[in-house]
Design an enzyme around this catalytic site. Structure first.
Site, PDB file in Angstrom:
ATOM      1  N   LYS A  86       0.836  -1.202   0.000  1.00  0.00           N
ATOM      2  CA  LYS A  86       0.000   0.000   0.000  1.00  0.00           C
ATOM      3  C   LYS A  86       0.871   1.252   0.000  1.00  0.00           C
ATOM      4  O   LYS A  86       1.986   1.227   0.507  1.00  0.00           O
ATOM      5  CB  LYS A  86      -0.877   0.012   1.264  1.00  0.00           C
TER       6      LYS A  86
ATOM      7  N   ARG B  52     -10.705 -11.285   1.102  1.00  0.00           N
ATOM      8  CA  ARG B  52     -11.524 -12.293   0.421  1.00  0.00           C
ATOM      9  C   ARG B  52     -10.855 -13.658   0.455  1.00  0.00           C
ATOM     10  O   ARG B  52     -11.528 -14.684   0.428  1.00  0.00           O
ATOM     11  CB  ARG B  52     -11.836 -11.822  -1.004  1.00  0.00           C
TER      12      ARG B  52
HETATM   13  N1  BES Z   1      -8.314  -3.603   3.995  1.00  0.00           N
HETATM   14  C1  BES Z   1      -8.413  -3.134   2.657  1.00  0.00           C
HETATM   15  C2  BES Z   1      -9.687  -2.330   2.414  1.00  0.00           C
HETATM   16  C3  BES Z   1      -9.806  -1.019   3.122  1.00  0.00           C
HETATM   17  C4  BES Z   1      -9.431   0.138   2.481  1.00  0.00           C
HETATM   18  C5  BES Z   1     -10.348  -0.917   4.384  1.00  0.00           C
HETATM   19  C6  BES Z   1      -9.577   1.346   3.116  1.00  0.00           C
HETATM   20  C7  BES Z   1     -10.489   0.295   5.027  1.00  0.00           C
HETATM   21  C8  BES Z   1     -10.105   1.433   4.382  1.00  0.00           C
HETATM   22  C9  BES Z   1      -8.426  -4.311   1.703  1.00  0.00           C
HETATM   23  O1  BES Z   1      -7.670  -5.392   2.089  1.00  0.00           O
HETATM   24  C10 BES Z   1      -7.868  -3.833   0.411  1.00  0.00           C
HETATM   25  O2  BES Z   1      -6.723  -3.507   0.375  1.00  0.00           O
HETATM   26  N2  BES Z   1      -8.698  -3.814  -0.622  1.00  0.00           N
HETATM   27  C11 BES Z   1      -8.285  -3.386  -1.909  1.00  0.00           C
HETATM   28  C12 BES Z   1      -8.826  -4.385  -2.907  1.00  0.00           C
HETATM   29  C13 BES Z   1      -8.253  -4.202  -4.287  1.00  0.00           C
HETATM   30  C14 BES Z   1      -6.806  -4.624  -4.310  1.00  0.00           C
HETATM   31  C15 BES Z   1      -9.074  -5.028  -5.245  1.00  0.00           C
HETATM   32  C16 BES Z   1      -8.860  -2.007  -2.182  1.00  0.00           C
HETATM   33  O3  BES Z   1      -9.999  -1.748  -1.811  1.00  0.00           O
HETATM   34  O4  BES Z   1      -8.140  -1.184  -2.737  1.00  0.00           O
HETATM   35 MN    MN Z   2      -5.656  -5.257   1.540  1.00  0.00          MN
END
Ligand code: BES
Ligand code: MN
Ligand code: ZN
Length: 515
Positions: A293, A367
């Site tokens: 991230k 997921r």
């Molecule tokens: N934990 C994150 C989602 C999230 C984002 C929670 C912001 C709270 C605040 C999740 O694991 C994630 O990183 N999701 C990605 C999915 C993508 C790679 C398809 C996202 O939402 O960017």
């Molecule tokens: Mn994630």
């Protein structure tokens, strides 16, 4: 190169930690109930509706001040609008009088919670306080207990890491003409829900340094230590290996803290009745893994444990209040780290179900862990309703902000029911779709499915999890990425972790309880 096995390294460290939850470590307000005629504290709160007429306890307070309360409210042009608050000093014999407006509509339990929250916001949270619950426009039984719950939710603090945190000892007394009923409802029911929410908030607020799968598991064990009728089962890596949980193990593989599957069962319903399953995403920290991230806001990924924490909090509340329903809570715990032996984008994982997933981004880890968790709970417990709850996608947060959690079902009636429960409990949900196209989007060239596929993010995430949920099983997917953390406080939630999901899922369980 590290010379130790990652999956064996964490336990010694964990055992040396002393770990406290809100139930033991944090200063708590003493909440008591008394009659209207009992002695009050020098700081009091009264409620005033939009008629502006002072009745009951408010009229009594006005008499005690020889009419100066009424004068003050007139001078301040206080109209009694719902949630309006005013704190008045110098009205002897009281040290302060806080006035909270109740508006002109009948007060639901949810609105009573909000009122309690406004009381907490208006008082300085430091002094002993008497709240006079009298003459309210409500059909809700034991309204004082609901107000007390809102007060408690609003006055949550997390001071563990503050050097100069003061141990504040205060008593807040809720006075009403049904104080016996209010006390009973609070102490045998609502207070447990509050404690479940506090636990959830604690877990979501704790840094990733202290909360990882093993310490979370210990916190859950501590939480349930004196709770009768609850069994806890914990699967570690050897058990996961035996069950072929390649997705959960895969996500946990890059961390020195090995993954866990924590299973809590409570059987308060008819014996032999299929349970309700609550399955939570418990990523104790989400770096994104190899699909790292960006720096901005990364710290907040300590709260990626929110789904699992809410599952623990909900089962705790249900067991303590003696819900007449069978429940299995499953928490899929892992830390998502980049490392030389972490999973890579493009890797293919074999799940417990036998289906394979091509990992398109290691940041879509929720997921993955849920795929194995929902397979496990269906095979072992055959639930009559399966709810999964996860901070799954930024997409949910962008679509619905902090106003609603996204709910995805295969059946509109179920979505409708969930919206209704959301409105009642104050934790609201809004439906987003799941259809054939979303399943088509996650077809993989080399595996059974792939883990990501663009927009709409919530639906794609749901489709991955849905691939592992039996077609005919009632299933509710909650994407809470937008609601788990609150930047501007609401009446019942201070800034920070909301503990979202305990009230909502508790509402679902209460609904099933009366059937
Ligand atoms: N934990 C994150 C989602 C999230 C984002 C929670 C912001 C709270 C605040 C999740 O694991 C994630 O990183 N999701 C990605 C999915 C993508 C790679 C398809 C996202 O939402 O960017
Ligand atoms: Mn994630
Ligand atoms: Zn995540």
């Amino acid at each position: 190169m590290r010379s130790f096995s990652k999956f064996a390294s964490a336990s010694a460290l964990a055992l040396s930690l002393t770990f406290g939850t809100a139930l033991t470590a944090q200063a708590e307000t003493d909440i008591v109930f008394g009659s209207l005629s009992a002695d009050t504290q020098s700081h009091i709160t009264v409620f005033v509706d939009m008629d502006g007429e002072l009745t009951g306890a408010a009229a009594q307070a006005n008499d005690d001040t020889e009419g100066r309360l009424e004068d003050a409210l007139r001078d301040a042009e206080f109209k009694g609008k719902f949630g309006k608050k005013l704190r008045l000093y110098g009205l002897a014999p009281f040290a302060s009088i806080t006035v909270v407006g109740t508006g002109d509509e009948a007060l639901s339990a949810r609105k009573l919670h909000d009122l309690g929250g406004y009381v907490a916001q208006a008082s300085d949270n430091k002094k002993n306080l008497s709240v006079m619950v009298d003459g309210l426009n409500t059909d809700v039984d034991a309204a004082a207990a609901q107000i007390a719950m809102g007060y408690a939710l609003s006055s949550y603090t997390f001071t563990k890491y503050k050097q100069d945190a003061k141990d504040i000892d205060r008593t807040v007394a809720f006075h009403s003409d049904d104080s016996g009923d209010a006390q009973e409802l609070y102490e045998n029911d609502l207070e447990y829900v509050k404690d479940g929410i506090y636990f959830t908030r604690d877990m979501g607020t704790e840094p990733g340094k202290t909360i990882y799968p093993e310490t979370f598991t210990q916190a859950v064990r501590d939480l349930f230590e004196d709770v009768p009728g609850v069994e806890i089962k914990v699967l570690g890596v050897p058990e996961m290996r035996r069950l072929n949980m390649g997705a959960l193990m895969g996500v946990g593989q890059g961390s020195i803290h090995d993954p866990r599957l924590v299973v809590v069962t409570y059987n308060g319903g008819a014996s032999g009745e299929d349970p309700v399953a609550l399955v939570g995403k418990g990523i104790t920290f989400d770096t994104g893994g190899i699909s790292l991230k960006p720096n901005n806001g990364q710290w907040l990924m300590k709260a990626d444990i929110s789904g699992a924490a809410a599952v623990a909090g909900t089962v705790y509340a249900a067991a303590q209040r003696g819900a007449k329903v069978n429940i299995v809570g499953v928490m899929a715990m892992a830390e998502n780290m980049p490392a030389e032996d972490a999973i890579r984008p493009g890797d293919v994982l074999t799940t417990m179900s036998g289906k394979t997933i091509e990992v398109m981004s290691t940041d879509a880890e929720g997921r993955l862990v849920l795929s194995d968790a929902v397979t496990y709970v269906q095979e072992e417990y055959d639930p009559r309703l399966l709810i999964d709850i996860a901070t799954l996608t930024g997409s949910a947060a962008r679509a619905l902000a902090a106003d609603y959690a996204a709910v995805v079902t295969r059946d509109w009636d179920l979505s409708d029911e969930m919206m209704r429960i959301g409105t009642v409990t104050g934790e609201e949900v809004w439906p987003l779709p799941l259809n054939k196209n979303h399943y088509k989007s996650i077809k993989s060239d080399i595996a059974d499915i792939k883990s990501t596929a663009g927009n709409p993010g919530v639906s794609i995430g749901a489709a991955v999890i849905g691939t592992f949920v039996d077609e005919d099983r009632p299933w509710v997917h909650l994407d809470i990425a937008g609601v788990d953390w609150v930047n501007s406080p609401t009446p019942t939630t201070p800034k920070g972790h909301a503990g979202w999901g305990v009230r909502f899922m508790d509402g679902v369980l209460r609904d099933l309880d009366t059937e």
